[in-house]
Write a protein that holds these residues in place. Structure first.
Motif, PDB file in Angstrom:
ATOM      1  N   LEU A  23       0.828  -1.207   0.000  1.00 23.97           N
ATOM      2  CA  LEU A  23       0.000   0.000   0.000  1.00 23.97           C
ATOM      3  C   LEU A  23       0.863   1.258   0.000  1.00 23.97           C
ATOM      4  O   LEU A  23       0.579   2.231  -0.711  1.00 23.97           O
ATOM      5  CB  LEU A  23      -0.941   0.004   1.200  1.00 23.97           C
ATOM      6  CG  LEU A  23      -2.106  -0.996   1.141  1.00 23.97           C
ATOM      7  CD1 LEU A  23      -2.791  -1.097   2.499  1.00 23.97           C
ATOM      8  CD2 LEU A  23      -3.117  -0.588   0.067  1.00 23.97           C
ATOM      9  N   VAL A  39      -7.179  -0.607  -5.522  1.00 21.31           N
ATOM     10  CA  VAL A  39      -6.775  -1.636  -4.559  1.00 21.31           C
ATOM     11  C   VAL A  39      -7.638  -2.862  -4.818  1.00 21.31           C
ATOM     12  O   VAL A  39      -8.865  -2.776  -4.809  1.00 21.31           O
ATOM     13  CB  VAL A  39      -6.946  -1.154  -3.109  1.00 21.31           C
ATOM     14  CG1 VAL A  39      -6.503  -2.242  -2.128  1.00 21.31           C
ATOM     15  CG2 VAL A  39      -6.135   0.126  -2.880  1.00 21.31           C
ATOM     16  N   ALA A  40      -6.988  -4.000  -5.053  1.00 19.25           N
ATOM     17  CA  ALA A  40      -7.715  -5.193  -5.464  1.00 19.25           C
ATOM     18  C   ALA A  40      -7.396  -6.395  -4.592  1.00 19.25           C
ATOM     19  O   ALA A  40      -6.254  -6.581  -4.162  1.00 19.25           O
ATOM     20  CB  ALA A  40      -7.393  -5.528  -6.923  1.00 19.25           C
ATOM     21  N   GLU A  67     -13.615  -9.061   1.151  1.00 17.61           N
ATOM     22  CA  GLU A  67     -14.187  -7.767   1.538  1.00 17.61           C
ATOM     23  C   GLU A  67     -13.572  -7.274   2.846  1.00 17.61           C
ATOM     24  O   GLU A  67     -13.336  -6.067   3.027  1.00 17.61           O
ATOM     25  CB  GLU A  67     -15.707  -7.890   1.683  1.00 17.61           C
ATOM     26  CG  GLU A  67     -16.455  -8.059   0.362  1.00 17.61           C
ATOM     27  CD  GLU A  67     -16.480  -6.781  -0.454  1.00 17.61           C
ATOM     28  OE1 GLU A  67     -15.931  -5.756  -0.003  1.00 17.61           O
ATOM     29  OE2 GLU A  67     -17.053  -6.810  -1.566  1.00 17.61           O
ATOM     30  N   LEU A  70     -10.294  -5.717   2.043  1.00 14.69           N
ATOM     31  CA  LEU A  70     -10.472  -4.373   1.487  1.00 14.69           C
ATOM     32  C   LEU A  70     -10.801  -3.360   2.568  1.00 14.69           C
ATOM     33  O   LEU A  70     -10.373  -2.203   2.506  1.00 14.69           O
ATOM     34  CB  LEU A  70     -11.568  -4.376   0.417  1.00 14.69           C
ATOM     35  CG  LEU A  70     -11.207  -4.934  -0.957  1.00 14.69           C
ATOM     36  CD1 LEU A  70     -12.346  -4.682  -1.939  1.00 14.69           C
ATOM     37  CD2 LEU A  70      -9.904  -4.333  -1.487  1.00 14.69           C
ATOM     38  N   ASP A  71     -11.558  -3.779   3.581  1.00 15.73           N
ATOM     39  CA  ASP A  71     -11.853  -2.871   4.692  1.00 15.73           C
ATOM     40  C   ASP A  71     -10.571  -2.450   5.402  1.00 15.73           C
ATOM     41  O   ASP A  71     -10.422  -1.294   5.813  1.00 15.73           O
ATOM     42  CB  ASP A  71     -12.803  -3.553   5.683  1.00 15.73           C
ATOM     43  CG  ASP A  71     -14.227  -3.660   5.151  1.00 15.73           C
ATOM     44  OD1 ASP A  71     -14.552  -2.913   4.201  1.00 15.73           O
ATOM     45  OD2 ASP A  71     -15.003  -4.487   5.673  1.00 15.73           O
ATOM     46  N   ALA A  73      -7.644  -2.229   3.973  1.00 19.12           N
ATOM     47  CA  ALA A  73      -6.971  -1.296   3.070  1.00 19.12           C
ATOM     48  C   ALA A  73      -7.620   0.085   3.131  1.00 19.12           C
ATOM     49  O   ALA A  73      -6.924   1.112   3.120  1.00 19.12           O
ATOM     50  CB  ALA A  73      -7.005  -1.832   1.639  1.00 19.12           C
ATOM     51  N   ARG A  74      -8.943   0.124   3.203  1.00 16.55           N
ATOM     52  CA  ARG A  74      -9.646   1.407   3.310  1.00 16.55           C
ATOM     53  C   ARG A  74      -9.206   2.145   4.573  1.00 16.55           C
ATOM     54  O   ARG A  74      -8.992   3.365   4.548  1.00 16.55           O
ATOM     55  CB  ARG A  74     -11.162   1.187   3.335  1.00 16.55           C
ATOM     56  CG  ARG A  74     -11.764   0.779   2.004  1.00 16.55           C
ATOM     57  CD  ARG A  74     -13.284   0.751   2.088  1.00 16.55           C
ATOM     58  NE  ARG A  74     -13.894   0.300   0.841  1.00 16.55           N
ATOM     59  CZ  ARG A  74     -14.242  -0.955   0.596  1.00 16.55           C
ATOM     60  NH1 ARG A  74     -14.065  -1.892   1.538  1.00 16.55           N
ATOM     61  NH2 ARG A  74     -14.773  -1.291  -0.564  1.00 16.55           N
ATOM     62  N   VAL A  84      -9.147   6.693  -5.201  1.00 20.85           N
ATOM     63  CA  VAL A  84      -8.932   5.282  -4.914  1.00 20.85           C
ATOM     64  C   VAL A  84     -10.209   4.496  -5.192  1.00 20.85           C
ATOM     65  O   VAL A  84     -11.298   4.880  -4.771  1.00 20.85           O
ATOM     66  CB  VAL A  84      -8.519   5.048  -3.440  1.00 20.85           C
ATOM     67  CG1 VAL A  84      -8.193   3.572  -3.217  1.00 20.85           C
ATOM     68  CG2 VAL A  84      -7.330   5.913  -3.057  1.00 20.85           C
ATOM     69  N   THR A  85     -10.068   3.399  -5.932  1.00 19.16           N
ATOM     70  CA  THR A  85     -11.170   2.476  -6.202  1.00 19.16           C
ATOM     71  C   THR A  85     -10.814   1.130  -5.601  1.00 19.16           C
ATOM     72  O   THR A  85      -9.650   0.715  -5.637  1.00 19.16           O
ATOM     73  CB  THR A  85     -11.394   2.303  -7.719  1.00 19.16           C
ATOM     74  OG1 THR A  85     -11.658   3.582  -8.296  1.00 19.16           O
ATOM     75  CG2 THR A  85     -12.556   1.360  -8.000  1.00 19.16           C
ATOM     76  N   TYR A  86     -11.817   0.442  -5.043  1.00 18.11           N
ATOM     77  CA  TYR A  86     -11.585  -0.855  -4.407  1.00 18.11           C
ATOM     78  C   TYR A  86     -12.321  -1.929  -5.203  1.00 18.11           C
ATOM     79  O   TYR A  86     -13.499  -1.785  -5.515  1.00 18.11           O
ATOM     80  CB  TYR A  86     -12.045  -0.829  -2.951  1.00 18.11           C
ATOM     81  CG  TYR A  86     -11.264   0.162  -2.112  1.00 18.11           C
ATOM     82  CD1 TYR A  86     -10.105  -0.229  -1.449  1.00 18.11           C
ATOM     83  CD2 TYR A  86     -11.667   1.499  -2.013  1.00 18.11           C
ATOM     84  CE1 TYR A  86      -9.372   0.684  -0.695  1.00 18.11           C
ATOM     85  CE2 TYR A  86     -10.939   2.411  -1.257  1.00 18.11           C
ATOM     86  CZ  TYR A  86      -9.800   2.002  -0.608  1.00 18.11           C
ATOM     87  OH  TYR A  86      -9.070   2.900   0.127  1.00 18.11           O
ATOM     88  N   ARG A  87     -11.597  -3.018  -5.518  1.00 20.05           N
ATOM     89  CA  ARG A  87     -12.169  -4.070  -6.346  1.00 20.05           C
ATOM     90  C   ARG A  87     -11.976  -5.445  -5.710  1.00 20.05           C
ATOM     91  O   ARG A  87     -10.914  -5.748  -5.161  1.00 20.05           O
ATOM     92  CB  ARG A  87     -11.484  -4.089  -7.725  1.00 20.05           C
ATOM     93  CG  ARG A  87     -11.717  -2.855  -8.579  1.00 20.05           C
ATOM     94  CD  ARG A  87     -13.083  -2.858  -9.222  1.00 20.05           C
ATOM     95  NE  ARG A  87     -13.250  -3.982 -10.125  1.00 20.05           N
ATOM     96  CZ  ARG A  87     -12.992  -3.944 -11.427  1.00 20.05           C
ATOM     97  NH1 ARG A  87     -12.516  -2.827 -11.985  1.00 20.05           N
ATOM     98  NH2 ARG A  87     -13.212  -4.994 -12.205  1.00 20.05           N
TER      99      ARG A  87
END
Length: 293
Positions: A23, A39-40, A67, A70-71, A73-74, A84-87
């Motif tokens: 990151l 961020v994937a 998921e 990803l949380d 990373a958020r 920033v987009t999360y996938r």
């Protein structure tokens, strides 16, 4: 989802201990290049043949785990002004999923940690970083585990250079990054030590003479290459010893670019055969540039 107007930097994470390094490196790269960030997390796709209900429940559990990653990373990127987009991506392997996403988004680069796939939240077995090095459509940046110095702190970009199409491709991308940072560029080539194991049926005097000639040839090549990147200040260094050991110990750069293949003196493999070992051992982030041609 359509590709962003600007090619993004993709960070692959899975909740393992190297996620923070990935990151940090990906965020700095995106800021430096002026690109959006994606961020994937990749989780296993449903199996074509299976027990139906059991497979569906297992895949749903993997999706929930993705998921949760990803949380994390958020939370790590909270307050970052960058786009920033999360996938969440379903695929047969983490590397395959990131490859497909990079192709879909025409990505600038994929960034992962060297120990991608942590033991607590492992979605796939094996080394994603190494598998990404084979056939990637864009550069692959690998952050070393426990990166002591944050990217952008040193203020210099490095490139492992040999005068081949792959070496020149790496030089072009390294020079572009140096331009963006405003810092200098340093070119590295590695030659063998005089007491290295000798080739079969080659005498020591002949080997010493060959290595001296090789050094002179590489000095000329490095000088010309450094002069060719007029948009940024560039110098060069010839290192001596084992290729992986010498490049892995380079610490005076923010990033070290290298091609995906190339050969050193006496046709000792410089990059292609050792790039996977280099990304495991390097003390600074390594960017492997796709094969040219």
């Amino acid at each position: 989802m359509t590709a962003p107007a600007n090619p993004p930097v993709i960070i692959g994470v899975d909740g393992g201990p190297s996620a923070a390094d990935a990151l940090a490196l990906g965020r700095w790269a995106a800021r430096t290049l002026g690109t959006p960030l994606v961020v994937a997390v990749v989780h296993p796709a449903p199996s074509a043949i299976g027990s139906g209900r059991v497979d569906a429940e297992w895949v749903a559990d993997r999706h929930r785990a993705a998921e949760a990653v990803l949380d994390q990373a958020r939370a790590a990127l909270a307050g970052d002004p960058a786009e920033v987009t999360y996938r969440v991506v379903a695929s047969s392997s983490a590397a395959h999923g990131l490859h497909d996403l990079a192709e879909e988004l025409a990505a600038e680069a994929i960034v992962v940690g060297s120990g991608w796939a942590g033991p607590q939240r492992r979605l796939f077995a094996g080394s994603t970083a190494e598998r990404l090095l084979a056939g990637s459509v864009c550069p692959v940046a690998v952050a070393p585990a426990g990166m002591e110095t944050p990217p952008g702190t040193v203020g210099r970009i490095g490139v492992a250079y040999v005068d081949t199409p792959d070496g020149r491709a790496a030089l072009t991308m390294a020079a572009r990054m140096a331009e963006r940072t405003g810092g200098p560029l340093r070119l590295y080539t590695v030659v063998s030590e005089a007491d290295a194991p000798l080739p079969f049926l080659v005498g020591r005097d002949a080997e010493h003479a060959f290595l001296e000639t090789a050094r002179e040839t590489y000095e000329l090549s490095l000088r010309r290459a450094a002069e060719s990147v007029g948009a940024c200040d560039a110098d060069w260094v010839i290192l001596t010893g084992d290729v992986v050991e010498a490049l892995a110990e380079v610490t005076e750069v923010d990033l070290l670019f290298c091609g995906s293949r190339g050969y050193g003196p006496a046709r000792r493999v410089l990059l292609g055969g050792v790039s996977s070992r280099l990304v495991r051992r390097a003390r600074r982030p390594v960017v492997v540039v796709p094969r040219s041609g």
